[in-house]
Structure formats: C-alpha cells, structure tokens
Motif scaffolding. Sequence first.
Motif, PDB file in Angstrom:
ATOM      1  N   CYS A   1     -33.013  11.270  24.586  1.00  0.00           N
ATOM      2  CA  CYS A   1     -32.785  10.846  25.959  1.00  0.00           C
ATOM      3  C   CYS A   1     -34.112  10.499  26.615  1.00  0.00           C
ATOM      4  O   CYS A   1     -35.132  11.117  26.333  1.00  0.00           O
ATOM      5  CB  CYS A   1     -32.109  11.947  26.753  1.00  0.00           C
ATOM      6  SG  CYS A   1     -30.449  12.285  26.182  1.00  0.00           S
ATOM      7  N   ARG A   2     -34.060   9.535  27.478  1.00  0.00           N
ATOM      8  CA  ARG A   2     -35.245   9.136  28.231  1.00  0.00           C
ATOM      9  C   ARG A   2     -34.872   9.064  29.689  1.00  0.00           C
ATOM     10  O   ARG A   2     -33.743   8.746  30.049  1.00  0.00           O
ATOM     11  CB  ARG A   2     -35.762   7.790  27.747  1.00  0.00           C
ATOM     12  CG  ARG A   2     -36.251   7.862  26.320  1.00  0.00           C
ATOM     13  CD  ARG A   2     -36.868   6.553  25.910  1.00  0.00           C
ATOM     14  NE  ARG A   2     -37.354   6.697  24.555  1.00  0.00           N
ATOM     15  CZ  ARG A   2     -37.203   5.800  23.617  1.00  0.00           C
ATOM     16  NH1 ARG A   2     -36.609   4.673  23.888  1.00  0.00           N
ATOM     17  NH2 ARG A   2     -37.674   5.996  22.416  1.00  0.00           N
ATOM     18  N   THR A   3     -35.820   9.339  30.542  1.00  0.00           N
ATOM     19  CA  THR A   3     -35.593   9.309  31.970  1.00  0.00           C
ATOM     20  C   THR A   3     -36.467   8.240  32.592  1.00  0.00           C
ATOM     21  O   THR A   3     -37.643   8.120  32.260  1.00  0.00           O
ATOM     22  CB  THR A   3     -35.915  10.680  32.599  1.00  0.00           C
ATOM     23  OG1 THR A   3     -35.128  11.670  31.950  1.00  0.00           O
ATOM     24  CG2 THR A   3     -35.605  10.673  34.089  1.00  0.00           C
ATOM     25  N   LEU A   4     -35.891   7.491  33.480  1.00  0.00           N
ATOM     26  CA  LEU A   4     -36.613   6.460  34.201  1.00  0.00           C
ATOM     27  C   LEU A   4     -36.495   6.765  35.686  1.00  0.00           C
ATOM     28  O   LEU A   4     -35.393   6.947  36.209  1.00  0.00           O
ATOM     29  CB  LEU A   4     -36.014   5.082  33.901  1.00  0.00           C
ATOM     30  CG  LEU A   4     -36.535   3.916  34.733  1.00  0.00           C
ATOM     31  CD1 LEU A   4     -38.008   3.641  34.393  1.00  0.00           C
ATOM     32  CD2 LEU A   4     -35.692   2.687  34.487  1.00  0.00           C
TER      33      LEU A   4
END
Length: 134
Positions: free
Chosen positions: A2-5
């Motif tokens: 997962c990546r957060t922006l």
Amino acid sequence: MCRTLYIHGHTVLDFMVWCCAIEKAAGTDGNALQDQQLCKNNIPIIVNSCLAFVTQYGLGSKSLYLKSGNPLKVRELLEDFKKDARSIKLKVGKHQLEDVTDVLKYFLYEIDDALLTKELYPYWISALGNDTVF
C-alpha cells in the motif's frame, strides 16, 4: 503493498477538483476492454473478481450460468464495478452466485471488443478441426 499520497490544497475548491479527478480516474471510462480497470495480469477486475467468486463458491452448482439473478441487484453490482472496480469485494452471503454470474455475462455482452479477435480466428477454426472433445 500500500502507498499513501497526501494532497494539500489551499482552498476547498482545490481539494474538490483533485477529488473529482481521482474519482474519474478510478472509474471505468468506456465499454472497451482497454478502458476497464485491470488487475496485475491485465484482466479486467470485474472478470477476475466474478471468476474468483464463482470458482470459490459455485463450481459444485449445476446449470451455474443458466440460473438468472435478481435483475435489480445485477444492474446495481454492474454499475458499482463500473464506478470503481477496485472497491468491490464480492462476499458470500452478501452476493448471490446467480447475481455474480449474470454480472459477468452482462459485462461480456456489453463490451465493445470482440473476445475472439479476427487475428486469432484461424486458430479457433483450426482447433475445431481437431478430434478433441470440448
């Protein structure tokens, strides 16, 4: 993974513009296969999700694709997949097998592309000439 922006705007309008753009990008942009949201294997998520559900819960069912689902639920689920296929998680109990198979049938019926392309047509015809039983 997962990546957060994080997106920071100076005004509420900045945020709303970004939010609308992200929602539009997350949805389906047409009826062609290339316009669909794809999974890792370049298969439309709707196809991958429906087949996974059927494989897990429906392989023991007779006349699996002949039974009709609830038209209202089928249309609603199909529209949900078109809005954002990645957010749809098919669950036994919440979704009925017949509804999921109808969603898959309607999706394949409504796409603009041919599944059996003209380039592969000779191969399909030659396969019919074999003594293999399908």
